[in-house]
Design an enzyme around this catalytic site. Structure first.
Site, PDB file in Angstrom:
ATOM      1  N   GLU A   1     -22.105 -13.410 -14.760  1.00  0.00           N
ATOM      2  CA  GLU A   1     -21.764 -14.958 -14.799  1.00  0.00           C
ATOM      3  C   GLU A   1     -22.716 -15.770 -15.539  1.00  0.00           C
ATOM      4  O   GLU A   1     -22.409 -16.725 -15.973  1.00  0.00           O
ATOM      5  CB  GLU A   1     -21.733 -15.488 -13.220  1.00  0.00           C
ATOM      6  CG  GLU A   1     -20.498 -14.969 -12.660  1.00  0.00           C
ATOM      7  CD  GLU A   1     -20.531 -13.603 -11.694  1.00  0.00           C
ATOM      8  OE1 GLU A   1     -21.642 -12.998 -11.745  1.00  0.00           O
ATOM      9  OE2 GLU A   1     -19.572 -13.115 -11.398  1.00  0.00           O
TER      10      GLU A   1
ATOM     11  N   SER B   1     -28.925  -5.184  -6.383  1.00  0.00           N
ATOM     12  CA  SER B   1     -28.220  -4.619  -5.241  1.00  0.00           C
ATOM     13  C   SER B   1     -27.877  -2.922  -5.719  1.00  0.00           C
ATOM     14  O   SER B   1     -27.574  -2.297  -4.616  1.00  0.00           O
ATOM     15  CB  SER B   1     -26.697  -5.121  -5.070  1.00  0.00           C
ATOM     16  OG  SER B   1     -26.091  -5.350  -6.380  1.00  0.00           O
ATOM     17  N   ASP B   2     -27.823  -2.581  -6.793  1.00  0.00           N
ATOM     18  CA  ASP B   2     -27.855  -0.999  -7.115  1.00  0.00           C
ATOM     19  C   ASP B   2     -28.665  -0.968  -8.235  1.00  0.00           C
ATOM     20  O   ASP B   2     -29.200  -1.892  -8.975  1.00  0.00           O
ATOM     21  CB  ASP B   2     -26.162  -0.708  -7.298  1.00  0.00           C
ATOM     22  CG  ASP B   2     -25.572  -1.944  -8.303  1.00  0.00           C
ATOM     23  OD1 ASP B   2     -25.277  -2.925  -7.882  1.00  0.00           O
ATOM     24  OD2 ASP B   2     -25.479  -1.375  -9.285  1.00  0.00           O
TER      25      ASP B   2
HETATM   26  N1  HPA Z   1     -22.592  -4.728 -12.964  1.00  0.00           N
HETATM   27  C1  HPA Z   1     -22.200  -5.971 -12.821  1.00  0.00           C
HETATM   28  N2  HPA Z   1     -22.512  -6.679 -12.149  1.00  0.00           N
HETATM   29  C2  HPA Z   1     -23.232  -6.105 -10.803  1.00  0.00           C
HETATM   30  C3  HPA Z   1     -23.575  -4.834 -10.996  1.00  0.00           C
HETATM   31  C4  HPA Z   1     -23.438  -4.032 -11.835  1.00  0.00           C
HETATM   32  O1  HPA Z   1     -23.435  -2.868 -12.092  1.00  0.00           O
HETATM   33  N3  HPA Z   1     -24.370  -4.908  -9.634  1.00  0.00           N
HETATM   34  C5  HPA Z   1     -24.195  -5.963  -9.136  1.00  0.00           C
HETATM   35  N4  HPA Z   1     -23.441  -7.108  -9.803  1.00  0.00           N
END
Ligand code: HPA
Length: 241
Positions: free
Chosen positions: A187, A209-210
Site C-alpha cells: 500500500e 510479520s514474516d
Molecule cells: N508480501 C506482501 N505484503 C505482505 C507480506 C508479503 O510477503 N507480508 C506481509 N504483508
C-alpha cells in the site's frame, strides 16, 4: 456529505488518521487507544472511528481517527483521496505488516517506510515521462524515528509496495536485497502518491510479520497482536506530532 466509499459527516474525522489494512484491527486499535470512540463510517465493512487519544504524555486527549484501508494500492488510494480531499484530513499513517526482505530485519522488527518502490503503474501516470518517487512526509518520519529512541529493532528505509502477494517475478527478491529494500507490503507507494498530489502528509510504519529470506517460525495471532504494539506507538507519535 457521504462520499462514494465513506458514510461520515463533515467534521467526523480528526486531522490525523491511523490506517491498518484490516477492519478488525482498526476496531481493536480504536478500542485500545481512543476514549469516546465513535463509529463514523462502515461502508463495505471498512470501519472508521474517531475519539481522543487515551495514552500518556502531552498527546493525551488529542483527537485521533482510526480507519481501515483494505488491501492493496487501489483500495488505500480510494480512502486516502476521500479523507484528504473531502474530510479535511491532513495526515494518514498506515500501520501495517510487511514481509521481511533485508538481512537487517527480523520478525517483530518495525520498519519506518521513508520511501516505497513499487510494481504498480499507479504513480507512473502522475508526472508524464517521469518515474515518480514515492516518499513519506519527512516530518512524520522524523517524529516516528525520534519516538523509537534508538531501539535497534526499528529501522528506517525503503520498502516495496507490490501488486502481487503470491506471484513472484524471478530474480526480483535478489534484486530487492541487492538494493537494500527492507520489506515488501502492498500500500505505501499508493498512499504516498495520493498525499503528494493533494499536498498532504503520509507515513507508513510496518511490523515484520514474516520473512521472505530468513527461516522463521509462524506466529500465533496473539504474538502478532503483541508485536504490533511497537509500531502503533511510533505511528501515534507521528500522527500527533
Ligand atoms: N508480501 C506482501 N505484503 C505482505 C507480506 C508479503 O510477503 N507480508 C506481509 N504483508
Amino acid at each position: 456529505m457521504a462520499t462514494p466509499h465513506i458514510s461520515a459527516e463533515p467534521g467526523d474525522f480528526a486531522p490525523a488518521v491511523l490506517m491498518p489494512g484490516d477492519p478488525k484491527r482498526a476496531e481493536r486499535m480504536a478500542a485500545q487507544i481512543l476514549d469516546d470512540a465513535k463509529l463514523v463510517t462502515q461502508v463495505r465493512g471498512i470501519v472508521g472511528f474517531t475519539g481522543r487519544y487515551n495514552g500518556p504524555g502531552a498527546n493525551q486527549g488529542k483527537p485521533l481517527s482510526v480507519m481501515a484501508s483494505g488491501m492493496g494500492m487501489p483500495s488505500i488510494c480510494i480512502y486516502a483521496t476521500e479523507l484528504f480531499g473531502q474530510y479535511g484530513v491532513e495526515r494518514i499513517i498506515r500501520v501495517g505488516t510487511a514481509g521481511g526482505v533485508s538481512e537487517r530485519v527480523d520478525i517483530g522488527d518495525v520498519i519506518i517506510g521513508v520511501g516505497a518502490h513499487t510494481t504498480s503503474s499507479m504513480n507512473e501516470l502522475r508526472i508524464p515521462g517521469t518515474h515518480f518517487s514515492a516518499v513519506a512526509d519527512f516530518g512524520l518520519a522524523a517524529a516516528a524515528w525520534a519516538a523509537a529512541a534508538g531501539d535497534p529493532h526499528v529501522v528506517a528505509g525503503a520498502v516495496i509496495s507490490s501488486d502481487h502477494f503470491y506471484f513472484k517475478i524471478p530474480g526480483q527478491l535478489d534484486a530487492m536485497r541487492a538494493h537494500g529494500v527492507l520489506g515488501v507490503e502492498m500500500e505505501a507507494a499508493g498512499l504516498y502518491g495520493v498525499a503528494a498530489n493533494l499536498g498532504k502528509q503520509a507515513l507508513t510504519v510496518l511490523t515484520i510479520s514474516d520473512h521472505l529470506t530468513k527461516p522463521s517460525a509462524d506466529m500465533t495471532a496473539q504474538e502478532r497482536e503483541t508485536i504490533f504494539q511497537g509500531a502503533l506507538k511510533l505511528a501515534v507519535a507521528a500522527a500527533l506530532s
